[in-house]
Design a protein around this motif. Sequence first.
Motif, PDB file in Angstrom:
ATOM      1  N   PHE A 185       2.088   0.851 -10.625  1.00  0.00           N
ATOM      2  CA  PHE A 185       1.984   1.501  -9.319  1.00  0.00           C
ATOM      3  C   PHE A 185       2.996   2.630  -9.198  1.00  0.00           C
ATOM      4  O   PHE A 185       2.634   3.762  -8.943  1.00  0.00           O
ATOM      5  CB  PHE A 185       2.175   0.447  -8.229  1.00  0.00           C
ATOM      6  N   TRP A 187      -2.288  -6.575 -14.165  1.00  0.00           N
ATOM      7  CA  TRP A 187      -1.306  -5.818 -13.424  1.00  0.00           C
ATOM      8  C   TRP A 187      -1.524  -4.338 -13.694  1.00  0.00           C
ATOM      9  O   TRP A 187      -1.697  -3.942 -14.836  1.00  0.00           O
ATOM     10  CB  TRP A 187       0.108  -6.205 -13.859  1.00  0.00           C
ATOM     11  N   THR A 234       5.506 -10.423  -4.543  1.00  0.00           N
ATOM     12  CA  THR A 234       5.223 -10.497  -3.109  1.00  0.00           C
ATOM     13  C   THR A 234       3.713 -10.524  -2.882  1.00  0.00           C
ATOM     14  O   THR A 234       2.933 -10.048  -3.705  1.00  0.00           O
ATOM     15  CB  THR A 234       5.796  -9.296  -2.328  1.00  0.00           C
ATOM     16  N   ASP A 235       3.329 -11.099  -1.768  1.00  0.00           N
ATOM     17  CA  ASP A 235       1.938 -11.064  -1.315  1.00  0.00           C
ATOM     18  C   ASP A 235       1.984 -10.596   0.126  1.00  0.00           C
ATOM     19  O   ASP A 235       2.565 -11.277   0.978  1.00  0.00           O
ATOM     20  CB  ASP A 235       1.299 -12.446  -1.421  1.00  0.00           C
ATOM     21  N   ALA A 236       1.412  -9.447   0.390  1.00  0.00           N
ATOM     22  CA  ALA A 236       1.456  -8.835   1.724  1.00  0.00           C
ATOM     23  C   ALA A 236       2.908  -8.702   2.204  1.00  0.00           C
ATOM     24  O   ALA A 236       3.225  -9.017   3.336  1.00  0.00           O
ATOM     25  CB  ALA A 236       0.611  -9.626   2.715  1.00  0.00           C
ATOM     26  N   HIS A 237       3.791  -8.286   1.299  1.00  0.00           N
ATOM     27  CA  HIS A 237       5.212  -8.040   1.567  1.00  0.00           C
ATOM     28  C   HIS A 237       6.012  -9.308   1.832  1.00  0.00           C
ATOM     29  O   HIS A 237       7.139  -9.240   2.294  1.00  0.00           O
ATOM     30  CB  HIS A 237       5.406  -7.048   2.702  1.00  0.00           C
ATOM     31  N   GLY A 266      -5.610  -8.163  -4.663  1.00  0.00           N
ATOM     32  CA  GLY A 266      -5.359  -8.172  -3.215  1.00  0.00           C
ATOM     33  C   GLY A 266      -4.108  -7.408  -2.865  1.00  0.00           C
ATOM     34  O   GLY A 266      -3.939  -6.254  -3.237  1.00  0.00           O
ATOM     35  N   ARG A 267      -3.196  -8.075  -2.161  1.00  0.00           N
ATOM     36  CA  ARG A 267      -1.950  -7.433  -1.738  1.00  0.00           C
ATOM     37  C   ARG A 267      -0.741  -7.970  -2.501  1.00  0.00           C
ATOM     38  O   ARG A 267       0.369  -8.007  -1.996  1.00  0.00           O
ATOM     39  CB  ARG A 267      -1.782  -7.612  -0.230  1.00  0.00           C
ATOM     40  N   VAL A 268      -0.987  -8.430  -3.724  1.00  0.00           N
ATOM     41  CA  VAL A 268       0.080  -8.956  -4.573  1.00  0.00           C
ATOM     42  C   VAL A 268       0.717  -7.810  -5.350  1.00  0.00           C
ATOM     43  O   VAL A 268       0.030  -6.976  -5.928  1.00  0.00           O
ATOM     44  CB  VAL A 268      -0.459 -10.025  -5.555  1.00  0.00           C
ATOM     45  N   PHE A 269       2.059  -7.791  -5.347  1.00  0.00           N
ATOM     46  CA  PHE A 269       2.820  -6.803  -6.104  1.00  0.00           C
ATOM     47  C   PHE A 269       3.886  -7.509  -6.917  1.00  0.00           C
ATOM     48  O   PHE A 269       4.463  -8.508  -6.477  1.00  0.00           O
ATOM     49  CB  PHE A 269       3.490  -5.778  -5.173  1.00  0.00           C
ATOM     50  N   ARG A 304       0.755  -3.521  -9.290  1.00  0.00           N
ATOM     51  CA  ARG A 304      -0.158  -4.108  -8.318  1.00  0.00           C
ATOM     52  C   ARG A 304      -1.032  -5.142  -9.011  1.00  0.00           C
ATOM     53  O   ARG A 304      -1.570  -4.896 -10.088  1.00  0.00           O
ATOM     54  CB  ARG A 304      -1.031  -3.032  -7.691  1.00  0.00           C
ATOM     55  N   GLY A 313       8.773  -2.208   2.236  1.00  0.00           N
ATOM     56  CA  GLY A 313       7.910  -3.194   1.591  1.00  0.00           C
ATOM     57  C   GLY A 313       8.610  -4.225   0.737  1.00  0.00           C
ATOM     58  O   GLY A 313       7.976  -5.158   0.257  1.00  0.00           O
TER      59      GLY A 313
END
Length: 76
Positions: free
Chosen positions: A34, A31, A65-68, A10-13, A7, A47
């Motif tokens: 997760f 990072w 990805t950002d917010a999938h 924000g919503r970046v993976f 992770r 996701g």
Amino acid sequence: MLVYIFRGPGRVFGVTADATGANLPARFAPWVSFKSVELSRDKPNPGVDPGECLDDIAKYGFHITDAHVRITDQVV
């Protein structure tokens, strides 16, 4: 393929075959580990699109990805 999910902000993976995540872009550091999952093209995974993810890992070494939503091409 066993992949490791990290992770970012924000919503970046980030998804990578590197258990340490050392090859993930510094732009989204730090990072945080997760989870790990076994990813296969023929099995859906919540996701993440397995085909896109595995293609990115083969080409770039990681998938972001950002917010999938895939943003790998924006960070390479």
